[in-house]
Design a protein around this motif. Structure first.
Motif, PDB file in Angstrom:
ATOM      1  N   THR A   2       0.834  -1.204   0.000  1.00  0.00           N
ATOM      2  CA  THR A   2       0.000   0.000   0.000  1.00  0.00           C
ATOM      3  C   THR A   2       0.872   1.259   0.000  1.00  0.00           C
ATOM      4  N   ALA A   3       0.238   2.321  -0.415  1.00  0.00           N
ATOM      5  CA  ALA A   3       0.966   3.579  -0.499  1.00  0.00           C
ATOM      6  C   ALA A   3       1.154   4.168   0.893  1.00  0.00           C
ATOM      7  N   LEU A   5       1.785   7.539   1.232  1.00  0.00           N
ATOM      8  CA  LEU A   5       1.026   8.783   1.079  1.00  0.00           C
ATOM      9  C   LEU A   5       0.218   8.667  -0.195  1.00  0.00           C
ATOM     10  N   SER A   6      -1.087   8.893  -0.094  1.00  0.00           N
ATOM     11  CA  SER A   6      -1.812   8.923  -1.350  1.00  0.00           C
ATOM     12  C   SER A   6      -2.726  10.137  -1.398  1.00  0.00           C
ATOM     13  N   GLU A   8      -5.735  11.834  -3.402  1.00  0.00           N
ATOM     14  CA  GLU A   8      -6.806  11.335  -4.259  1.00  0.00           C
ATOM     15  C   GLU A   8      -7.749  12.442  -4.700  1.00  0.00           C
ATOM     16  N   THR A  24      -4.233  13.285  -8.518  1.00  0.00           N
ATOM     17  CA  THR A  24      -4.140  12.008  -7.824  1.00  0.00           C
ATOM     18  C   THR A  24      -2.714  11.489  -7.971  1.00  0.00           C
ATOM     19  N   SER A  26       0.589   9.115  -5.624  1.00  0.00           N
ATOM     20  CA  SER A  26       0.887   8.415  -4.390  1.00  0.00           C
ATOM     21  C   SER A  26       2.381   8.200  -4.258  1.00  0.00           C
ATOM     22  N   ARG A  28       5.024   5.371  -2.354  1.00  0.00           N
ATOM     23  CA  ARG A  28       5.095   4.121  -1.597  1.00  0.00           C
ATOM     24  C   ARG A  28       6.137   4.239  -0.492  1.00  0.00           C
ATOM     25  N   TYR A  62      -4.378  10.652   2.165  1.00  0.00           N
ATOM     26  CA  TYR A  62      -4.177   9.604   3.164  1.00  0.00           C
ATOM     27  C   TYR A  62      -2.704   9.434   3.445  1.00  0.00           C
TER      28      TYR A  62
END
Lengths: 251, 302, 343
Positions: A2-3, A5-6, A8, A24, A26, A28, A62
């Motif tokens: 999962t990332a 920081l994402s 969106e 958008t 992200s 990792r 996120y």
């Protein structure tokens, strides 16, 4: 995976102006991403959105799976996002050590009661973290000097040390190479690479294309608030949309 | 009912006095973005100068006001020289408005206000100065059921005349235009050939002249001239400026009138000693709930 | 690791020792030799104002919040102590902490809504609130006896022990002041103090470093209020009389002048400022120049700002502070919900 920081569908409007338009992207874990774009592309705005200085108009951000776009800057810092500022913002009337300690204080917190009781635990943790950050940037010899007396190049490292003292998982650097000469920029590139090797995830906003292209694993390109490219440096370099956005002004 | 009307009239004339003082604050704020803490002392100096002129020559009211106007203008020049200019090294917008001097000039003007007040006290003593009875503006006028004094009318009319004169100065004269230009954009004004330093000095001249006249008007109205008389009107005018949105003259004038009327009408509900609290309450409420002034968003410059 | 183990802290130990010796041995000896009870009053006043100036130092010098209403908290403390002593017959050891708490409570309530105000708006809000408190002391005659003030008989009573003899009263004031200042010292010379300094230097940046700026501002303001209240209790019990005039705007400015004269951010500076600004006029009074007291304060403040922006011992230039404080204050900030003047 999962990332870390994402971002969106993030949009930010200032009055009639849309500074960031449905971006958008992200980042990792343990990735070193560059964010570039011509002047006024919205890089710093995006930065301020991530670190909580500016509220979003739409979208969500996120960090480690947690929504952070409603949080206060200090909460975001507590979660593990350290940042520097484009126009150096050191604390000039404080010593180098005290400057850096603020990052550690931010991470550990300080309380009136524990200060008055001289509790050793918290103070020691702050002190250790501060020294560690100072060592990381090689400023330990100047610890007692007044920050205002440092050279311009050293102040840059002071800012980074202060962010490192937060013990962040993600470090976001806002144009760290601005105002540095070639040798200094080279040194900075090596330093950032070392930080990255040490396990830090880094988001680098930069004007200096050479720096970004040489150290970043991936480059996100913004133009007029929109994301126009998101690829490894070699691909971005050849992207006609990117070249057009820059109109050949930059390398 | 009559009492309310009477209080309303008193409130309006009081409000006009605050407006005259507030304009000085607002003009200076517009040009420099600083708070001139010594503005209340300009008001005091106006009152004392008026008293001095009266004692020496006993001129008619109009001549007296002109003399005070001149004294106020000179005070403004001196004030700018001593408390503001020393902190100004550059006249571009950035260093003029958003840099070094804000709080420094706040403190220097504060210091100067202490010095002025104490100097007056050393010269004249701290007691009330006696105003010759025949000059007191308290001749009763009956308007139907309401009794007011001629001071209310004189203050209102004089202040109104000065507001109109100010409007004329700001829109029709070279000085006024350059004041507006500097307050809009100091750097731009400089590029088109406005002498920024001179304009700032002129701003203090205009603002202080109006403040000084307010001082003598009130002095003659209440017959109370004393060294610290400038503090309360100063605070209220300042509140009016903040409420009006900091650099809007119409806003400041309207808010000054609101404060004046609210104070006068407050005596209906509470003992008059609490009247002073009204302005502070306005201040706190404005700061906390209407940080852009009560007229909200649109921030018109001078 | 405590404050002493942070770099660059050797000198302050020596200084502390020197001050302690001066306060507890040299000054009383000198006063005893001079043998005039009036001089004891001056000494008490100096110490009370040293405490006031030290407490304002925490908020204005260290945390960088320009406070223009400090005297009001001093007044809240003094009136609380005086009322508790006269109405309920409480002795000094009880009234002093209660006075501090009352002032701290008021400061806390003031801080809650005003701490989000930026720089000069905050300064003006403290001025306004200071004046409101002053007007209440002046006009709430039922409780405060208005301009007449409150007289305390048998003022400095520590349970059954009468400590109002000048030499004993001196030691009471000295102990309370010294302990309070040591507490303030511990706060300002620690990581806690560093966090406050960061607010002074650049609070937005501090917030990005994870410092909870608003909470710290409210805390420091409340603590500062507490010690102002304690100073008020000392005043009420040593002077035996409180009246509104002692807590007016002029007094707030006097305390501010002490902090600025000593140098923003320097605790010794704040104390030296108090010694000079209280001591000097008293010295002049000896030469029949007491009337010039406030004039001198104005002149000192003016010259310090003009010629000595760092004060006598300051760590932060007053001018510098202003620059940063105010650089952000009027910036048009379309990205902030509150708009201009808010952060």
């Amino acid at each position: 995976m999962t990332a870390l920081l994402s971002i969106e569908g993030v949009t930010r409007r200032f009055g009639g102006l849309t500074a960031i338009d449905d971006v958008t992207a992200s980042l990792r874990h343990h990735e070193l991403v560059g964010l570039i774009g011509p002047n006024g592309a919205g890089k710093t705005t995006l930065f301020n959105l991530i670190s909580g200085f500016t509220p979003l108009s739409a979208g969500a951000i996120y960090f480690k799976g947690r929504r952070i776009d409603r949080l206060k800057p200090f909460d975001i810092a507590h979660l593990g996002v350290g940042r520097t500022f484009q126009n150096l913002r050191i604390f000039p009337n404080m010593s180098v050590f005290d400057n850096v300690s603020v990052g550690a204080i931010g991470a550990q917190g300080v309380g009136v009661v524990s200060t008055l009781l001289r509790r050793r635990g918290p103070a020691e943790a702050i002190s250790e973290q501060t020294w560690a950050a100072l060592r990381a940037v090689g400023l330990e010899a100047q610890a007692t000097e007044l920050a205002a007396n440092l050279s311009y190049g050293r102040r840059k490292y002071l800012e980074i040390a202060r962010a490192l003292a937060l013990d962040p998982e993600l470090l976001i650097l806002d144009e760290p190479a601005a105002g540095l000469n070639d040798t200094e920029t080279q040194g900075l590139a090596d330093f950032i690479r070392r930080l990255h090797k040490g396990g830090l995830s880094i988001l680098l906003v930069e004007h200096d294309m050479k720096l970004v292209m040489s150290i970043c694993q991936r480059v996100v390109v913004l133009a007029s608030g929109r994301k126009i490219a998101d690829a490894p440096p070699a691909v971005v370099k050849a992207d006609p949309a990117v070249l057009e956005a820059y109109l050949g002004v930059e390398t | 009912m009559d009492y309310y009307l009477q209080q309303l009239v008193i409130g309006l004339s009081l409000g006009m006095v605050y407006a005259l003082v507030a304009i000085g604050f607002t003009l200076i704020f517009g040009v420099l973005n600083v708070v001139n803490f010594a503005h209340g002392e300009v008001y005091t100096i106006g009152a004392y100068a008026g008293l001095f002129v009266v004692a020496a020559w006993a001129p008619p009211l109009a001549a007296l006001l002109l003399a005070v106007l001149a004294v106020g203008a000179l005070t403004g020049v001196g004030l700018e020289r001593l408390a503001f200019r020393p902190f100004r090294r550059f006249t571009d917008e950035a260093s003029l408005k958003s840099r070094a001097m804000r709080e420094a000039t706040l403190m220097s003007s504060l210091a100067l206000s202490i010095i002025a007040r104490e100097a007056i006290e050393l010269i004249y003593g701290s007691q009330f100065q006696t105003v010759p009875l025949k000059l007191l503006l308290n001749e009763p006028i009956r308007l139907g059921p309401v009794t007011i004094v001629n001071g209310d009318v004189i203050i209102f009319v004089t202040a109104l005349a000065m507001l109109l004169a100010l409007q004329f100065v700001l829109t029709r004269t070279r000085v006024g235009l350059s004041i507006r230009a500097v307050s809009n954009n100091a750097l731009g004004a400089r590029y088109v050939g406005v002498d920024v330093d001179r304009t700032i000095a002129w701003t203090f001249v205009v603002g202080s002249a109006m403040g000084a006249v307010a001082g003598i008007l009130v002095g003659l109205y209440y017959g109370a001239i004393f060294p610290s008389m400038g503090f309360n009107p100063g605070v209220k005018a300042f509140v009016a400026m903040v409420m009006g949105g900091l650099s809007s003259i119409p806003g400041a004038v309207i808010c000054a009138l609101i404060i004046g009327v609210a104070e006068a009408l407050s005596t209906i509900f509470v003992a008059s000693v609490w009247q002073e609290l009204v302005a502070y309450a306005f201040l706190i409420v404005t700061l906390i709930f209407f940080p852009r002034g009560i007229f909200g968003g649109a921030r018109e410059r001078v | 690791m405590s404050a002493s183990e942070r770099p660059g802290k050797g000198l302050s130990r020596l200084l502390t020792l020197a001050i302690l010796i001066a306060v507890f041995a040299l000054a009383p000896a000198a006063l005893y030799l001079a043998g005039r009870s009036y001089l004891y009053q001056v000494a008490n006043l100096i110490m009370i104002f040293a405490l006031l100036s030290a407490s304002m130092h925490l908020v204005t010098g260290v945390a960088g919040l320009l406070q223009l209403g400090h005297a009001a908290f001093y007044g809240v403390g003094a009136y609380t102590a005086a009322l508790l002593a006269t109405r309920f017959g409480l002795p000094f050891p009880a009234t002093m902490p209660l006075a501090g708490l009352a002032a701290a409570l008021v400061a806390f309530l003031v801080a809650l809504p005003t701490m989000r105000l930026v720089s000069i708006y905050f300064a003006v809000a403290t001025l306004g609130i200071g004046q409101m408190l002053y007007l209440i002391m002046l006009n709430w005659v039922d409780v405060t006896k208005g301009p007449n003030g409150i007289l305390l008989f048998n003022a400095l009573r520590i349970f059954n022990f009468d400590a109002s003899k000048p030499a004993i009263a001196y030691y009471v004031v000295a102990v309370v002041t010294v302990v309070s200042i040591l507490v303030i010292h511990r706060l300002s010379h620690s990581y806690y103090g560093n966090a406050l300094r960061a607010l002074r230097e650049d609070d937005q940046c501090a917030e990005a470093m994870g410092v909870e700026t608003v909470r710290l501002k409210i805390q420091s303001f409340t603590i500062s209020g507490f010690f102002a209240g304690v100073a008020g209790a000392l005043w009420a019990h040593t002077a035996g009389y409180v009246s509104p005039a002692d807590f007016s705007f002029t007094v707030s400015i006097l305390i501010l002048s002490m902090v600025v004269l000593g140098g923003l951010g320097s605790l010794p500076g704040a104390i030296v400022g108090a010694v000079i600004l209280i001591g000097l006029p008293e010295l002049l009074r000896e030469f029949k120049a007491g009337d010039y007291r406030n004039l001198i304060i104005g002149l000192v403040l003016f010259s310090v700002i003009l010629f000595l922006p760092r004060g006598l011992i300051g760590e932060a230039s007053a001018l510098d502070l202003m620059r940063r404080q105010f650089a952000g204050a009027w910036r048009r900030a379309p990205d902030r919900r509150g708009g201009m003047g808010w952060r």
